[in-house]
Design an enzyme around this catalytic site. Structure first.
Site, PDB file in Angstrom:
ATOM      1  N   ASP A 322     -43.882  38.843 -24.550  1.00 47.03           N
ATOM      2  CA  ASP A 322     -42.854  37.776 -24.408  1.00 47.03           C
ATOM      3  C   ASP A 322     -43.495  36.420 -24.429  1.00 47.03           C
ATOM      4  O   ASP A 322     -44.781  36.316 -24.725  1.00 47.03           O
ATOM      5  CB  ASP A 322     -42.306  37.869 -22.739  1.00 47.03           C
ATOM      6  N   GLU A 521     -33.700  32.328 -16.498  1.00 45.29           N
ATOM      7  CA  GLU A 521     -35.205  32.813 -16.047  1.00 45.29           C
ATOM      8  C   GLU A 521     -35.348  32.200 -14.516  1.00 45.29           C
ATOM      9  O   GLU A 521     -34.613  32.173 -13.540  1.00 45.29           O
ATOM     10  CB  GLU A 521     -36.075  32.426 -17.009  1.00 45.29           C
TER      11      GLU A 521
HETATM   12  C1  BGC Z   1     -37.630  35.486 -22.123  1.00 46.81           C
HETATM   13  C2  BGC Z   1     -37.293  36.268 -23.199  1.00 46.81           C
HETATM   14  C3  BGC Z   1     -36.691  35.579 -24.286  1.00 46.81           C
HETATM   15  C4  BGC Z   1     -38.121  34.812 -24.746  1.00 46.81           C
HETATM   16  C5  BGC Z   1     -37.842  34.084 -26.022  1.00 46.81           C
HETATM   17  C6  BGC Z   1     -38.973  34.579 -22.715  1.00 46.81           C
HETATM   18  O1  BGC Z   1     -39.097  33.253 -21.771  1.00 46.81           O
HETATM   19  O2  BGC Z   1     -38.430  36.163 -21.162  1.00 46.81           O
HETATM   20  O3  BGC Z   1     -36.195  36.981 -22.515  1.00 46.81           O
HETATM   21  O4  BGC Z   1     -36.409  36.650 -25.338  1.00 46.81           O
HETATM   22  O5  BGC Z   1     -38.343  33.886 -23.928  1.00 46.81           O
HETATM   23  O6  BGC Z   1     -36.898  32.830 -26.042  1.00 46.81           O
HETATM   24  C1  BGC Z   2     -37.722  28.250 -24.369  1.00 45.49           C
HETATM   25  C2  BGC Z   2     -37.308  29.722 -23.928  1.00 45.49           C
HETATM   26  C3  BGC Z   2     -38.369  30.295 -23.166  1.00 45.49           C
HETATM   27  C4  BGC Z   2     -39.205  29.526 -21.941  1.00 45.49           C
HETATM   28  C5  BGC Z   2     -40.210  30.279 -21.559  1.00 45.49           C
HETATM   29  C6  BGC Z   2     -38.264  27.791 -23.039  1.00 45.49           C
HETATM   30  O1  BGC Z   2     -38.839  26.237 -23.569  1.00 45.49           O
HETATM   31  O2  BGC Z   2     -36.862  27.601 -25.054  1.00 45.49           O
HETATM   32  O3  BGC Z   2     -36.846  30.433 -25.054  1.00 45.49           O
HETATM   33  O4  BGC Z   2     -37.943  31.725 -22.844  1.00 45.49           O
HETATM   34  O5  BGC Z   2     -39.346  28.413 -22.430  1.00 45.49           O
HETATM   35  O6  BGC Z   2     -40.535  29.670 -20.531  1.00 45.49           O
END
Ligand code: BGC
Ligand code: BGC
Length: 650
Positions: A322, A521
């Site tokens: 990830d 998230e």
């Molecule tokens: C998330 C994932 C996601 C990835 C890419 C991460 O922060 O946990 O679910 O696929 O970012 O955007």
């Molecule tokens: C991105 C997400 C990712 C996240 C991780 C964001 O800036 O756009 O895709 O999951 O950072 O913390």
């Protein structure tokens, strides 16, 4: 499948099982597993000697640089096609906030043009040993980063439909729309079994019931990829799916990226079945979790990643890390992490730090810190997935069958399915005096600050990561207010939008649309399940309307079940609408009768999460919590009475 313990009261399957399992856990060393207790599974596709021979031939020609390139994934926000001349990376992604030209409103044609440019660069000269790169995107409820695409309800709403065939069709349409823009890989479905709704990713989970997650995992993977073994499998109408996040992300006591303290049995019987089903349906890539199990970060857990997932569970595809998650391992940084590779991660997601990570990984390979066999195994897995996805023969993204058919994005047929999904996802919690369904020819006051907002109805992972774009960002879509107005005016009624609920002439009914503001998230983690603890203006609005003698329908938008006893008391009818997306029409379809007076659509949604009776989650730290207010499977129909006793508000 998980057996429900005897005496299971119909609520929180997770909690009961969890509690028993925690008690039985004993002293498990971090990372220690009882391998033989994990079922031995077979991947959907049997090993193909001709494919393997091609992989070996490619591997034999690859330089260490080319091999290491396959292990590193960059974000389009920080890599250009030209960079591939020096850094032969095997894949790229667009994170939730990344888009062509760094413009989240970039036209679909720009996505396709960029896909061509990356493709061309990746097949030119040194890059990728002749196999083009993959581009992955978080199409988690439709192709949600592309303006104009069809947006489906988030997974929690789909859970309430209890309809795997619907899920499969949603996967199919999502795949097709992704293909229009030239991408070939989707980071979905989330197969987390969320069991503490304080977690900000609860809405990405289909259910707290592992059996439902299991069925949906297989259905969504099949929809996205086509049926394993059929001619449709990963053809030009389908994309690679990525069940995520392995393993146990739904069991971290409501804390994103937190620690799952459950026993091995819990992991195996509750968190893992979705992956088994997805692998059985042909999943080729899986994403590892940020979370830990028993204090050990999953990205470093060789036992679970390598011995369990790739061994017992038969996973022969590529395991993706990830977003910078490897940096959380002891001794690692965003720019360097041999430990994650050695634990079994095949591709490290290094959105911005890919350059240094590439250099360091190459050094670690040359120094033997990453053994040659591990490197080759990772590369084989990437090549295997690329060949199964026909990357060698598909040609430039824009030359593929559905690419550039922009009329398919948000097409009437696709939106009709999304609208049907909205209808099926709605759960009716209360319906005093059978106020619903409403006569279409009514004078309706539409109140609540979410009534005319597409972002509020769509939640996170829509256009951007956190999802709070104005209506103008959505070329297609109908707000809930617009849909109500459309429906009642066609029947000779009227709808007035007054977010604060004020009126001159008393309406026949008020529909109040309110709820959570978008989040994604960890930004969505909350300390308790009380809805809007600091601000009770929605409650005041409901009460004001009732006091004025107006019957009140509450339409509650949320990414999780929340403690809303006071709001339930204050409304005559209460609809849990989850995060339905752009098709507000699906809500009007169910709330209103036809002009003839006939019921058009009844409520079919049933809870896939238990609904809390207090601000405290139903289960904490493995202890079963209080019984919920509404159990799994609850949901009224129009033939039900719909009264609800007055609920305690303290
Ligand atoms: C998330 C994932 C996601 C990835 C890419 C991460 O922060 O946990 O679910 O696929 O970012 O955007
Ligand atoms: C991105 C997400 C990712 C996240 C991780 C964001 O800036 O756009 O895709 O999951 O950072 O913390």
């Amino acid at each position: 499948m998980v057996k429900r313990p005897a005496g299971w009261a119909g609520y929180c399957a997770a909690c009961a099982l969890w509690a028993g399992a925690v008690a039985a856990a004993g002293a498990t060393d971090p990372g220690d597993v009882h391998l033989q207790s994990w079922p031995q599974l077979r991947p959907a596709l049997a090993a193909d000697p001709r494919l393997e021979a091609r992989i070996e031939a490619l591997l034999a020609r690859m330089t260490p640089e080319q091999k290491v390139g396959q292990l590193v994934q960059a974000d389009i926000g920080s890599i250009t096609p030209d960079d591939l001349r020096h850094y032969p990376l095997g894949s790229i992604l667009n994170g939730g906030d990344s888009a062509p030209r760094d413009d989240k409103l970039a036209a679909p044609s720009e996505w396709l043009a960029l896909a061509d440019r990356f493709y061309d660069a990746s097949v030119a000269r040194v890059a990728s040993a002749g196999l083009p790169l993959l581009w992955g995107t978080d199409a988690v409820h439709g192709d949600n980063n592309v303006p104009g695409a069809t947006i489906f309800p988030h997974n929690i709403g789909l859970g309430a439909t209890h309809d795997p065939e619907l899920i499969r069709r949603i996967g199919e349409i999502t795949a097709l729309e992704v293909r229009v823009t030239g991408l070939d890989w989707v980071f979905a479905p989330t197969v987390a079994v969320a069991r503490d709704a304080r977690w900000g990713r609860t809405y990405e989970s289909y259910s707290e019931d592992p059996q439902l997650v299991r069925e949906y995992a297989a259905a969504m993977v099949t929809g996205l990829q086509g049926a394993a073994g059929s001619a449709q499998f990963l053809d030009a109408a389908h994309v690679l799916a990525t069940p995520k996040h392995f393993l146990g992300d739904g069991g971290t006591a409501g804390i994103d990226q937190g620690d799952n303290r459950g026993s091995e049995r819990v992991l195996r019987d509750l968190d893992a079945p979705g992956y088994g089903a997805a692998i059985g349906a042909g999943a080729q890539t899986i994403m590892a979790s940020y979370s830990s199990w028993q204090g050990l970060k999953m990205h470093g857990n060789r036992a679970l990643l390598t011995l369990v997932l790739k061994g017992r569970m038969g996973f022969d595809g590529l395991l993706l890390g990830d977003w910078d998650a490897h940096a959380q391992l002891p001794g690692c940084a965003r720019t360097s992490c041999a430990a994650a590779v050695n634990a079994g991660i095949d591709v490290l997601m290094a959105p911005q730090s890919w350059r240094e990570l590439f250099d360091n990984t190459l050094r670690q390979v040359q120094a033997g810190e990453i053994p040659p066999a591990r490197l080759d195994d990772a590369v084989r897995r990437v090549l295997r997935v690329k060949l199964r996805a026909h990357l060698d023969s598909e040609g430039r993204p824009s030359s593929r069958p559905f690419a550039g058919r922009f009329e398919l994005l948000g097409s009437p047929q696709h939106r009709a399915l999304a609208r049907a999904a909205v209808r099926e996802s709605l759960v009716l919690l209360k319906n005093r005096n059978q106020l619903l369904p409403l006569a279409a020819r009514s004078r309706v006051l539409v109140a609540g600050d979410a009534a005319d907002s597409l972002a509020r109805a769509s939640g996170g992972w829509t256009i951007d990561w956190q999802g709070s774009e104005p209506n103008a960002a959505f070329p297609r879509g109908e707000t809930i207010f617009a849909a109500i107005e459309h429906c009642v005016s066609a029947a000779g009624g009227s709808a007035t939008l007054r977010p604060a609920g004020d009126f001159a002439a008393r309406p026949d009914v008020a529909i109040v649309v309110f709820g959570e503001h978008p989040y994604a998230e960890f930004k969505g983690d909350v300390p308790t399940l009380e809805y809007s603890p600091g601000d009770k203006h929605d409650l005041a609005l409901l009460r004001r309307l009732r006091a004025a003698g107006v019957p009140v329908v509450a339409v509650f938008l949320s990414g999780r079940p929340l403690w809303v006893n006071a709001e339930l008391n204050a409304a005559d009818s209460f609809v849990a609408a989850w995060l339905p997306g752009l098709e507000g029409g699906g809500i009007a379809d169910v709330l209103f009768r036809a002009a003839t007076g006939a019921v058009r659509y009844d409520f079919h949604g049933r809870l896939s999460f238990s609904w809390p009776a207090s601000p405290h989650p139903p289960a904490v730290d493995g202890q079963p919590g209080e019984p919920p207010l509404f159990s799994l499977g609850y949901g009224l129909s129009y033939r039900d009475g719909g009264e609800l006793r007055a609920l305690p508000e303290n």
